[in-house]
Design an enzyme around this catalytic site. Structure first.
Site, PDB file in Angstrom:
ATOM      1  N   GLU A   1       0.918  -1.070  -0.186  1.00  0.00           N
ATOM      2  CA  GLU A   1       0.015   0.103   0.046  1.00  0.00           C
ATOM      3  C   GLU A   1       1.061   1.128  -0.124  1.00  0.00           C
ATOM      4  O   GLU A   1       1.788   1.409   0.662  1.00  0.00           O
ATOM      5  CB  GLU A   1      -0.798  -0.040   1.221  1.00  0.00           C
ATOM      6  CG  GLU A   1      -1.880   1.120   1.107  1.00  0.00           C
ATOM      7  CD  GLU A   1      -2.712   1.133   2.595  1.00  0.00           C
ATOM      8  OE1 GLU A   1      -3.648   2.143   2.531  1.00  0.00           O
ATOM      9  OE2 GLU A   1      -2.614   0.106   3.226  1.00  0.00           O
TER      10      GLU A   1
ATOM     11  N   ARG B   1       5.780 -13.034   9.905  1.00  0.00           N
ATOM     12  CA  ARG B   1       6.467 -11.860   9.477  1.00  0.00           C
ATOM     13  C   ARG B   1       7.857 -11.650  10.044  1.00  0.00           C
ATOM     14  O   ARG B   1       8.181 -12.522  10.785  1.00  0.00           O
ATOM     15  CB  ARG B   1       5.645 -10.701  10.469  1.00  0.00           C
ATOM     16  CG  ARG B   1       4.310 -10.513  10.014  1.00  0.00           C
ATOM     17  CD  ARG B   1       3.780  -9.586  11.177  1.00  0.00           C
ATOM     18  NE  ARG B   1       4.186  -8.160  11.226  1.00  0.00           N
ATOM     19  CZ  ARG B   1       3.980  -7.027  10.767  1.00  0.00           C
ATOM     20  NH1 ARG B   1       2.954  -7.169   9.951  1.00  0.00           N
ATOM     21  NH2 ARG B   1       4.800  -5.931  10.820  1.00  0.00           N
TER      22      ARG B   1
ATOM     23  N   LYS C   1       3.632   0.647  10.297  1.00  0.00           N
ATOM     24  CA  LYS C   1       4.030   1.902   9.406  1.00  0.00           C
ATOM     25  C   LYS C   1       3.418   3.062  10.157  1.00  0.00           C
ATOM     26  O   LYS C   1       4.044   4.280  10.216  1.00  0.00           O
ATOM     27  CB  LYS C   1       3.039   1.760   8.051  1.00  0.00           C
ATOM     28  CG  LYS C   1       3.834   1.106   7.139  1.00  0.00           C
ATOM     29  CD  LYS C   1       2.996   1.268   5.740  1.00  0.00           C
ATOM     30  CE  LYS C   1       3.750   0.560   4.494  1.00  0.00           C
ATOM     31  NZ  LYS C   1       2.752   0.467   3.504  1.00  0.00           N
TER      32      LYS C   1
END
Length: 793
Positions: A276, A496, A506
């Site tokens: 994104e 992850r 983020k």
């Protein structure tokens, strides 16, 4: 020299006795650090008369990855290896991941043994049963390909369900069952597929050839992508498999649907990397790139770079440009750059179709009401409104006739499911915000949960790979594709990448940048890829780090920062030429060398430089005024101190021995401002201490001044994200700027991107802030890790 050869011969014999082949043993011997570590491991493990090759390979891995001061439990781990409680590489990797996080005070043997499969013996009957199930699931492909089928892939599917089962037993049972099913081989079965030759990797410019010192011996390296099926295997009966967060679905494409998909893709693997564009990429994205781009590359397939741009409020062109630049820097070439916004019309049309099929409705609940109803598992009051009414309202939403926040389109899923992600997720919401890619054409935007699976299907993605937090969304992913009768990609979640002493959310990264706790997204203290690049870290060392971690579903570990630093040092040790810089200069006047005299000396760029190779040396002037580090002089000498002291001699690297004859103090009678010394031009004295230094190039002229920036961990705690006041954990000493360090003259020509080893100080890279007046160097990493047995220094 004779004693050295004799010692090397003994080590070579010792290495070969634990099962290393001669080539690997000799390569190990070339690397002094690895050789010393392996010798220590063999000694600690009490291997006097050799051992089995499988045990030796595990010992090699321990030596390559963890010196004695980097793993508190190394003796315990070695005991498990030599007693055959840990027998396999994957068990060792699990053990290492477990032990990295545990200190002496909270280590539990039982928990450790469970984590790495100690004592787990999978019965042959259970292996046979699982093999039969796997063969049944792959029956169509087996009957079509017969013995040309990828047996390694079948083994991987069995290992996914029995990770600690003996791989040899699995292979044996699969071979027996295939023979029972297919009978004798025919001529077609024996035809070998034509393999494409792999392109040779380009050599790094100015790279010095060194031995192969990968953490795992070359003959034991595993392909991390074997766990993924081939595209043609993506047709199965409908099953639900239990994972950590409940039941999740596997795809069950019909034969017709799969054939149509295969006709378009021609059997190629298609993956996607879908960031994104709402911030800069961090090291966690490096793993995501490695998995998606890496699988496509390994299977001769293609990977999309797809921007998941469904939220115009958070997205910027700056982030889009950055992501494309970083993907290229990381060494990946997208098959095609696409945007979810490229498919807005198709997605809207599919939403209309979803309403017509009775699987979506327009809802007027507020966000708080939606949250409350979902928590209570209560249907929205508008859930059963007529289809025509929802179609009309959805069209009004699209035309901007309904205010923002007054309506959403929700999927009609299963409000009584045990999976929260099946509680009528939002498909579309109204936002009167211009979009960075599509402009102001739309005022309704699809959600991630609606768009990402549909675009996967539209782009004929074969493998939809994501991190484990999306595992519970797999049900809604497949629900939507089934509701619209679209192709179902193979979904696989992996752990992850979490690294100590940093944050990778983020939201947190954005706060650090916008509130100016750091100097921008590319601050060298951040684990953003832009920050790591500016610090001097190479993309190849990041990829080596990610590959070493592997692609697993284990989501309970945090990787220590020093593991990344290991890979950085391994590369820079090969590629960064040596040079000399003094950070905190202390003036030394050579009293028996005539002022104005310049002796030009050869200094080595590489430790093993040959005398006949002029390019492996650089020139340094030696004059009657030189500078050493302030920390390399003390008034009071001691046996364990190898620096300069009154009446003591040291060797100036590549130059001459000097002896301190006088100490000059400042006006306060305490501050040392100058040292007087005599040099030994014939080099008769043999002092133990060796110091780096920089000389005045000519009388009265200071050496080249450079700015040096030293970086440390950004956070004091290993996991600051767990803290309520995580900003309070910021390391106040994470950055130190030395504005006027002294450097040898050859560094005046250094340019952006150049990397060096400043002898005794660490590895450094030229920073973009450099100007023609002053060069700025960032310390990429120290020469040694900053960890001891007890923890951080």
């Amino acid at each position: 020299m004779g004693a050295k050869k004799e010692d090397d011969g003994e080590l070579l014999h010792s290495f070969m006795r634990i099962g290393l082949n001669e080539k690997t043993a000799k390569n190990t011997l070339v690397n002094a650090k690895l050789s010393a570590n392996l010798a220590a491991v063999i000694d600690e493990a009490n291997i006097e008369n050799g051992c089995d090759k499988s045990v030796g390979n595990l010992l090699y891995t321990v030596a390559a990855k963890f010196p004695a001061n980097a793993l508190v439990h190394r003796p315990l781990l070695l005991d498990y290896i030599v007693t055959l409680k840990i027998k396999k590489q994957d068990q060792l990797e699990a053990a290492l991941s477990f032990l990295e996080l545990k200190g002496p005070e909270n280590f539990e043997v039982k928990v450790f043994e469970e984590a790495c499969g100690v004592g787990i013996d999978v019965p042959i009957e259970e292996i046979i049963s699982t093999v039969e199930k796997v063969l049944e699931e792959n029956m169509a492909q087996i009957l079509e390909q017969r013995y040309r089928i990828n047996v390694g892939n079948l083994c991987g599917q069995v290992r996914e369900r029995h990770p600690w089962a003996d791989a040899r037993n699995i292979k044996k049972v699969i071979d027996e069952k295939l023979y029972e099913l297919l009978g004798e081989r025919n001529e077609a079965d024996n035809e070998k597929p034509i393999k494409k030759k792999k392109e040779k990797a380009e050599k790094v410019k100015d790279e010095v050839p060194v031995a192969d010192v990968s953490p795992v011996p070359p003959e034991e390296e595993l392909n991390p992508f074997l766990i993924f099926p081939q595209p043609e295997e993506n047709v199965k009966v409908h099953t639900e498999i239990h994972f950590s967060n409940g039941t999740v679905w596997r795809p069950h494409n019909t034969k017709d649907k799969l054939n149509k998909h295969m006709e378009i893709t021609k059997g190629k693997v298609y993956t996607r990397f879908p960031p994104e564009p709402n911030g800069y990429l961090h090291i966690g994205h490096a793993k995501a790139m490695f998995v998606s781009f890496g699988l496509a590359k390994e299977r001769n397939g293609d990977c999309y770079l797809r921007f998941d741009d469904t939220n115009p409020e958070a997205e910027k062109q700056e982030y889009i440009d950055h992501i494309q630049e970083i993907v290229e820097w990381m060494g990946w070439k997208p098959f095609k750059v696409t945007y979810t916004s490229d498919y807005f019309q198709i997605l809207y049309d599919l939403a209309v179709d979803l309403i017509k099929r009775g699987y979506a409705y327009v809802d007027h609940q507020t966000p708080d009401e939606i949250k409350e109803y979902r928590e209570r598992k209560v249907d929205s009051p508008w859930r059963n409104r007529p289809i025509e009414e929802s179609l009309k309202l959805f069209d009004d939403m699209r035309r901007g006739l309904i205010d923002e926040g007054k309506a959403t389109l929700r999927m009609k899923q299963d409000m009584q499911s045990e999976n929260y992600n099946m509680y009528d997720l939002i498909a579309y919401r109204i936002k009167f915000t211009p979009h960075p890619h599509s402009g102001d054409k739309w005022c309704v935007y699809p959600s991630y949960d609606y768009a990402h699976c549909l675009v996967d299907a539209i782009e004929n993605v074969t493998h939809s790979l994501c991190t484990l937090e999306f595992e519970t969304r797999r049900a809604s992913y497949y629900w939507l594709l089934e509701a619209l009768d679209l192709y179902l990609p193979y979904v696989w979640e992996y752990s992850r990448l979490n690294v100590t002493n940093t944050v990778m959310s983020k939201r947190k990264l954005n706060r650090l940048v916008t509130e100016r706790w750091v100097d921008g997204w590319d601050d060298p203290r951040l684990m953003t890829l832009a920050g790591l690049r500016r610090r001097g870290v190479t993309s190849s060392s990041i990829n080596a780090f990610v590959r070493g971690i592997g692609i697993t579903r284990s989501d309970n570990s945090m990787i220590r920062l020093d593991r990344l630093e290991f890979h950085i040092r391994e590369e820079l040790n090969r590629t960064a030429p040596r040079t000399m810089v003094v950070t905190y200069p202390l003036k030394v006047v050579i009293t028996n060398l005539e002022p104005g005299t310049i002796i030009n000396l050869d200094a080595k760029k590489w430790p093993d430089a040959h005398a006949d190779d002029a390019s492996a040396f650089y020139k340094v002037p030696f004059t009657n005024v030189v500078y050493i580090e302030q920390s390399d002089f003390r008034i009071k000498d001691s046996k364990d101190y190898y620096g300069l002291a009154p009446g003591k001699s040291v060797l100036l690297r590549y130059a001459f021995p000097i002896k301190c004859t006088e100490v000059i103090y400042g006006d306060d009678k305490e501050t040392i401002v100058e040292i007087r010394a005599e040099y030994d031009p014939l080099k008769k004295s043999k002092p133990k201490g060796v110091l780096h230094w920089v000389a005045q190039p000519s009388p009265g002229v200071d050496p080249l001044k450079v700015e040096v920036r030293l970086f440390d961990k950004l956070f004091l705690s290993e996991n600051p994200a767990e803290l309520d006041n995580w900003l309070g954990d910021l390391n106040p000493n994470s950055k130190e700027v030395i504005p006027a360090a002294y450097a040898v003259p050859t560094l005046a020509s250094a340019v952006l991107g150049d990397k060096f080893q400043f002898e005794r100080l660490g590895y450094f890279s030229v920073d973009p802030d450099s100007t023609s007046e002053k060069i700025v160097f960032n310390r990429t990493v120290t020469l040694r890790d900053s960890y001891t047995k007890g923890g951080n220094k």
